[in-house]
Design an enzyme around this catalytic site. Structure first.
Site, PDB file in Angstrom:
ATOM      1  N   ASP A  26       8.359  -4.208 -13.682  1.00  0.00           N
ATOM      2  CA  ASP A  26       7.580  -3.653 -12.575  1.00  0.00           C
ATOM      3  C   ASP A  26       7.341  -2.173 -12.871  1.00  0.00           C
ATOM      4  O   ASP A  26       8.279  -1.376 -12.895  1.00  0.00           O
ATOM      5  CB  ASP A  26       8.381  -3.828 -11.273  1.00  0.00           C
ATOM      6  N   SER A  68       6.546  -4.395  -2.070  1.00  0.00           N
ATOM      7  CA  SER A  68       6.070  -3.086  -2.485  1.00  0.00           C
ATOM      8  C   SER A  68       6.261  -2.097  -1.318  1.00  0.00           C
ATOM      9  O   SER A  68       7.364  -1.992  -0.799  1.00  0.00           O
ATOM     10  CB  SER A  68       4.608  -3.185  -2.938  1.00  0.00           C
ATOM     11  N   TRP A  69       5.200  -1.385  -0.883  1.00  0.00           N
ATOM     12  CA  TRP A  69       5.342  -0.563   0.316  1.00  0.00           C
ATOM     13  C   TRP A  69       5.817  -1.418   1.489  1.00  0.00           C
ATOM     14  O   TRP A  69       6.546  -0.940   2.363  1.00  0.00           O
ATOM     15  CB  TRP A  69       4.028   0.138   0.671  1.00  0.00           C
ATOM     16  N   HIS A 125       4.810  -6.347 -11.174  1.00  0.00           N
ATOM     17  CA  HIS A 125       4.985  -5.971  -9.769  1.00  0.00           C
ATOM     18  C   HIS A 125       4.380  -6.959  -8.778  1.00  0.00           C
ATOM     19  O   HIS A 125       4.923  -7.174  -7.703  1.00  0.00           O
ATOM     20  CB  HIS A 125       4.351  -4.592  -9.557  1.00  0.00           C
ATOM     21  N   GLY A 170       0.849  -1.188   0.000  1.00  0.00           N
ATOM     22  CA  GLY A 170       0.000   0.000   0.000  1.00  0.00           C
ATOM     23  C   GLY A 170       0.886   1.241   0.000  1.00  0.00           C
ATOM     24  O   GLY A 170       1.493   1.555  -1.022  1.00  0.00           O
TER      25      GLY A 170
END
Length: 319
Positions: free
Chosen positions: A268, A113-114, A296, A46
């Site tokens: 990505d 990711s985050w 991604h 996120g």
């Protein structure tokens, strides 16, 4: 060619609960696997994405004791979509509270990711608490990365989707789209919030896989998910994650004694491969896998294969 590894079978948590972390926030957590087995924490993306049942399946349930949690304001944590007292460093502190609650001295940190951003921030602040790190879809949250995704860059790859992303924003405000979205996502008018939230969320949901994948992208259209996802993500990104620009790469030397694996898709879009490569150079002790023909999402076959191999590799390592 060896067979690609896939997710472990579906599994239900053996324990769930909530933790009052202060500031009015209550964090939801769950544990899967075997109590007392190798401890690990799953750090979702996120920010604002929340956890899902599929993420439980990245670990061998006979050899791991995995804690998954919804970060402040999203998933089953409350209050929903709350921005107050919701920063990177609040989340790092929450992870320490959860580790202490779990009763372990060290744990494996797995983030994508985050989640890779937060995992790096946590491991650099508390390296003595981390047995291994597995990272996917590296995001070091520099201004260059934010501009690439929210101003100019990915817009050139997905012009049709980009037009839908910028549609809620008048032309005169498009020079700073994150700020323009901030004004709408924090507006008093619920309808204005939701229009912006859906556009922001769908932009991400439709650009994280190499090929269109409704199973992945459909949830980004759901109102409750989109509101928390967009408000929290935008809030963090407008503030640069409360990190100095380039901090996570400069501080990567703090990870030198921690075994690690970095997995990144060649194509990505949200997270350019250059930054994964820079992390690899700054932390050469970690294995590095740049996956051809992958975007991604962790569900991309080549990415998933390496993630499962990584958790299996570390399953027998000392805690």
């Amino acid at each position: 060619m060896s067979t690609l590894r896939d997710l472990y079978p579906a599994i239900e948590p053996y324990e769930t609960g909530t933790l009052d972390v202060g500031d009015g926030h209550v964090v939801y957590w769950e544990r899967v696997g075997q109590r007392g087995a190798k401890p690990a924490v799953f750090v979702h993306g996120g920010p604002g994405g929340g956890i899902s049942p599929k993420q439980r399946r990245l670990f061998d349930p006979t050899r791991y004791d995995v804690l998954l949690f919804d970060q402040r304001g999203c998933g089953r944590s409350t209050p929903h979509a709350e921005l107050n007292a919701n920063t990177t460093w609040h989340l790092v502190a929450d992870m320490e509270r959860l580790r202490e609650m779990m009763g372990v001295e060290r744990w494996q940190v797995f983030g994508g990711s985050w989640g890779s951003t937060l995992s790096l921030a946590y491991a650099q602040k508390h390296p003595e608490r981390v047995s291994e790190i597995i990272l996917r879809g590296i995001y070091t949250l520099t201004k260059a990365e934010l501009d690439w995704y929210y101003q100019f860059g990915v817009s050139q790859m997905f012009p049709d989707k980009w037009e839908r992303f910028i549609a809620p924003i008048p032309e005169g405000e498009r020079h700073d789209l994150m700020a323009a979205y901030r004004r709408r996502l924090t507006a008093d008018d619920r309808a204005v919030q939701m229009e912006a939230a859906r556009a922001w969320s769908i932009w991400e949901g439709e650009t994280i896989t190499l090929l269109p994948d409704p199973e992945t992208s459909d949830k980004f259209e759901e109102d409750d998910f989109a509101l928390a996802f967009a408000r929290i993500e935008n809030h963090f990104f407008v503030h640069g994650g409360w990190l100095d620009d380039g901090q996570l790469l400069r501080e990567a030397h703090r990870l030198a004694d921690i075994p690690g694996v970095i997995v990144h898709g060649r194509y990505d879009m949200p997270c350019p491969a250059r930054f994964a490569w820079e992390l690899h150079k700054a932390w050469p002790q970690a294995e590095f896998h740049l996956i051809e023909g992958a975007g991604h999402a962790f569900t991309e076959p080549g990415i998933l294969d390496q993630l499962i191999r990584a958790t299996d590799k570390f399953a027998g390592s000392a805690q």
